[in-house]
Design a protein around this motif. Structure first.
Motif, PDB file in Angstrom:
ATOM      1  N   MET A   1       0.857  -1.177   0.000  1.00  0.00           N
ATOM      2  CA  MET A   1       0.000   0.000   0.000  1.00  0.00           C
ATOM      3  C   MET A   1       0.897   1.232   0.000  1.00  0.00           C
ATOM      4  N   ASP A   2       0.602   2.189  -0.834  1.00  0.00           N
ATOM      5  CA  ASP A   2       1.443   3.374  -0.880  1.00  0.00           C
ATOM      6  C   ASP A   2       1.047   4.363   0.215  1.00  0.00           C
ATOM      7  N   PHE A   3       1.854   5.396   0.360  1.00  0.00           N
ATOM      8  CA  PHE A   3       1.664   6.356   1.448  1.00  0.00           C
ATOM      9  C   PHE A   3       0.338   7.106   1.341  1.00  0.00           C
ATOM     10  N   LEU A   4      -0.036   7.483   0.148  1.00  0.00           N
ATOM     11  CA  LEU A   4      -1.269   8.239  -0.045  1.00  0.00           C
ATOM     12  C   LEU A   4      -2.498   7.413   0.345  1.00  0.00           C
ATOM     13  N   LYS A   5      -2.498   6.147  -0.033  1.00  0.00           N
ATOM     14  CA  LYS A   5      -3.621   5.275   0.342  1.00  0.00           C
ATOM     15  C   LYS A   5      -3.672   5.101   1.857  1.00  0.00           C
ATOM     16  N   SER A   6      -2.508   4.912   2.456  1.00  0.00           N
ATOM     17  CA  SER A   6      -2.436   4.735   3.903  1.00  0.00           C
ATOM     18  C   SER A   6      -3.025   5.943   4.636  1.00  0.00           C
ATOM     19  N   MET A   7      -2.663   7.126   4.186  1.00  0.00           N
ATOM     20  CA  MET A   7      -3.174   8.357   4.808  1.00  0.00           C
ATOM     21  C   MET A   7      -4.685   8.490   4.577  1.00  0.00           C
ATOM     22  N   ALA A   8      -5.153   8.153   3.382  1.00  0.00           N
ATOM     23  CA  ALA A   8      -6.581   8.278   3.069  1.00  0.00           C
ATOM     24  C   ALA A   8      -7.423   7.319   3.893  1.00  0.00           C
ATOM     25  N   VAL A   9      -6.945   6.094   4.043  1.00  0.00           N
ATOM     26  CA  VAL A   9      -7.684   5.109   4.835  1.00  0.00           C
ATOM     27  C   VAL A   9      -7.740   5.546   6.300  1.00  0.00           C
ATOM     28  N   ALA A  10      -6.617   6.011   6.838  1.00  0.00           N
ATOM     29  CA  ALA A  10      -6.588   6.467   8.229  1.00  0.00           C
ATOM     30  C   ALA A  10      -7.469   7.706   8.415  1.00  0.00           C
ATOM     31  N   ALA A  11      -7.453   8.619   7.460  1.00  0.00           N
ATOM     32  CA  ALA A  11      -8.286   9.820   7.557  1.00  0.00           C
ATOM     33  C   ALA A  11      -9.773   9.463   7.527  1.00  0.00           C
ATOM     34  N   SER A  12     -10.128   8.472   6.725  1.00  0.00           N
ATOM     35  CA  SER A  12     -11.532   8.054   6.702  1.00  0.00           C
ATOM     36  C   SER A  12     -11.923   7.441   8.043  1.00  0.00           C
ATOM     37  N   GLY A  13     -10.996   6.714   8.664  1.00  0.00           N
ATOM     38  CA  GLY A  13     -11.244   6.171   9.995  1.00  0.00           C
ATOM     39  C   GLY A  13     -11.438   7.273  11.033  1.00  0.00           C
ATOM     40  N   LEU A  14     -10.658   8.349  10.910  1.00  0.00           N
ATOM     41  CA  LEU A  14     -10.818   9.491  11.812  1.00  0.00           C
ATOM     42  C   LEU A  14     -12.215  10.092  11.680  1.00  0.00           C
ATOM     43  N   ARG A  15     -12.651  10.314  10.450  1.00  0.00           N
ATOM     44  CA  ARG A  15     -13.976  10.904  10.228  1.00  0.00           C
ATOM     45  C   ARG A  15     -15.082   9.991  10.768  1.00  0.00           C
ATOM     46  N   ALA A  16     -14.955   8.699  10.533  1.00  0.00           N
ATOM     47  CA  ALA A  16     -15.989   7.756  10.989  1.00  0.00           C
ATOM     48  C   ALA A  16     -16.053   7.707  12.519  1.00  0.00           C
ATOM     49  N   GLN A  17     -14.895   7.653  13.174  1.00  0.00           N
ATOM     50  CA  GLN A  17     -14.894   7.592  14.637  1.00  0.00           C
ATOM     51  C   GLN A  17     -15.352   8.913  15.251  1.00  0.00           C
ATOM     52  N   ALA A  18     -15.047  10.034  14.603  1.00  0.00           N
ATOM     53  CA  ALA A  18     -15.536  11.328  15.095  1.00  0.00           C
ATOM     54  C   ALA A  18     -17.067  11.364  15.038  1.00  0.00           C
ATOM     55  N   GLY A  19     -17.629  10.838  13.956  1.00  0.00           N
ATOM     56  CA  GLY A  19     -19.089  10.756  13.854  1.00  0.00           C
ATOM     57  C   GLY A  19     -19.679   9.848  14.912  1.00  0.00           C
ATOM     58  N   ARG A  20     -19.008   8.746  15.164  1.00  0.00           N
ATOM     59  CA  ARG A  20     -19.465   7.816  16.200  1.00  0.00           C
ATOM     60  C   ARG A  20     -19.438   8.492  17.568  1.00  0.00           C
ATOM     61  N   MET A  21     -18.393   9.265  17.840  1.00  0.00           N
ATOM     62  CA  MET A  21     -18.307   9.960  19.128  1.00  0.00           C
ATOM     63  C   MET A  21     -19.406  11.012  19.271  1.00  0.00           C
ATOM     64  N   ARG A  22     -19.792  11.657  18.174  1.00  0.00           N
ATOM     65  CA  ARG A  22     -20.906  12.617  18.229  1.00  0.00           C
ATOM     66  C   ARG A  22     -22.219  11.916  18.601  1.00  0.00           C
ATOM     67  N   VAL A  23     -22.459  10.752  18.020  1.00  0.00           N
ATOM     68  CA  VAL A  23     -23.683   9.999  18.321  1.00  0.00           C
ATOM     69  C   VAL A  23     -23.680   9.564  19.782  1.00  0.00           C
ATOM     70  N   ILE A  24     -22.562   9.057  20.260  1.00  0.00           N
ATOM     71  CA  ILE A  24     -22.466   8.615  21.652  1.00  0.00           C
ATOM     72  C   ILE A  24     -22.660   9.793  22.600  1.00  0.00           C
ATOM     73  N   SER A  25     -22.071  10.942  22.265  1.00  0.00           N
ATOM     74  CA  SER A  25     -22.214  12.136  23.104  1.00  0.00           C
ATOM     75  C   SER A  25     -23.674  12.566  23.199  1.00  0.00           C
ATOM     76  N   GLU A  26     -24.388  12.454  22.098  1.00  0.00           N
ATOM     77  CA  GLU A  26     -25.809  12.792  22.108  1.00  0.00           C
ATOM     78  C   GLU A  26     -26.581  11.844  23.026  1.00  0.00           C
ATOM     79  N   ASN A  27     -26.218  10.564  22.986  1.00  0.00           N
ATOM     80  CA  ASN A  27     -26.861   9.596  23.875  1.00  0.00           C
ATOM     81  C   ASN A  27     -26.605   9.949  25.336  1.00  0.00           C
ATOM     82  N   ILE A  28     -25.353  10.260  25.665  1.00  0.00           N
ATOM     83  CA  ILE A  28     -25.003  10.595  27.051  1.00  0.00           C
ATOM     84  C   ILE A  28     -25.751  11.849  27.500  1.00  0.00           C
ATOM     85  N   ALA A  29     -25.824  12.844  26.626  1.00  0.00           N
ATOM     86  CA  ALA A  29     -26.504  14.097  26.968  1.00  0.00           C
ATOM     87  C   ALA A  29     -27.993  13.886  27.243  1.00  0.00           C
TER      88      ALA A  29
END
Length: 136
Positions: free
Chosen positions: A1-29
């Motif tokens: 896997m090249d560097f650009l793909k590695s960064m893109a996959v990790a960045a997509s994981g960041l966005r997905a987990q950030a969205g998940r944390m927003r949903v969880i925060s709403e539940n806690i609130a």
């Protein structure tokens, strides 16, 4: 896997987990909220899902936040006859949220987020080392 793909996959994981944390925060609130009117339903717990999608530009599969679903489990009933949201029997419906589970899910999402940050950092270091070798 090249560097650009590695960064893109990790960045997509960041966005997905950030969205998940927003949903969880709403539940806690909303964990202790009740219905607006007597006998109606309170906030219902939400569950984040994930999906994969193809990034055609990079020819790589990335992760994205999927549809946010509601948890079909039963509400928590508490007998509180004087409460404004109480039904005819004096029961109040509370959300189907367990704060301990939500905090555990939040911690898991946070660790996944941090792991993706570490992947991006490691990839950046590899790119820098490659450039240093090419300069020499």
């Amino acid at each position: 896997m090249d560097f650009l793909k590695s960064m893109a996959v990790a960045a997509s994981g960041l966005r997905a987990q950030a969205g998940r944390m927003r949903v969880i925060s709403e539940n806690i609130a909303n964990a202790d909220s009740t219905a607006q009117a007597a006998g109606s339903d309170p906030f219902r717990r939400k569950i984040a899902t994930f999906r994969t999608q193809l990034d055609r530009e990079l020819d790589a599969n990335v992760v994205a936040l999927g549809p946010v679903r509601t948890d079909p489990s039963e509400f928590v009933l508490k007998h509180e006859p004087g409460h404004p949201a109480a039904d005819a029997n004096g029961n109040v419906k509370y959300p189907n949220i367990n704060p301990l589970i939500e905090m555990t899910d939040l911690r898991e999402a946070q660790r996944s987020y941090e792991a993706n940050i570490n992947v991006i950092g490691a990839t950046r270091r590899m790119i820098q080392r490659t450039l240093d070798i090419l300069k020499a």
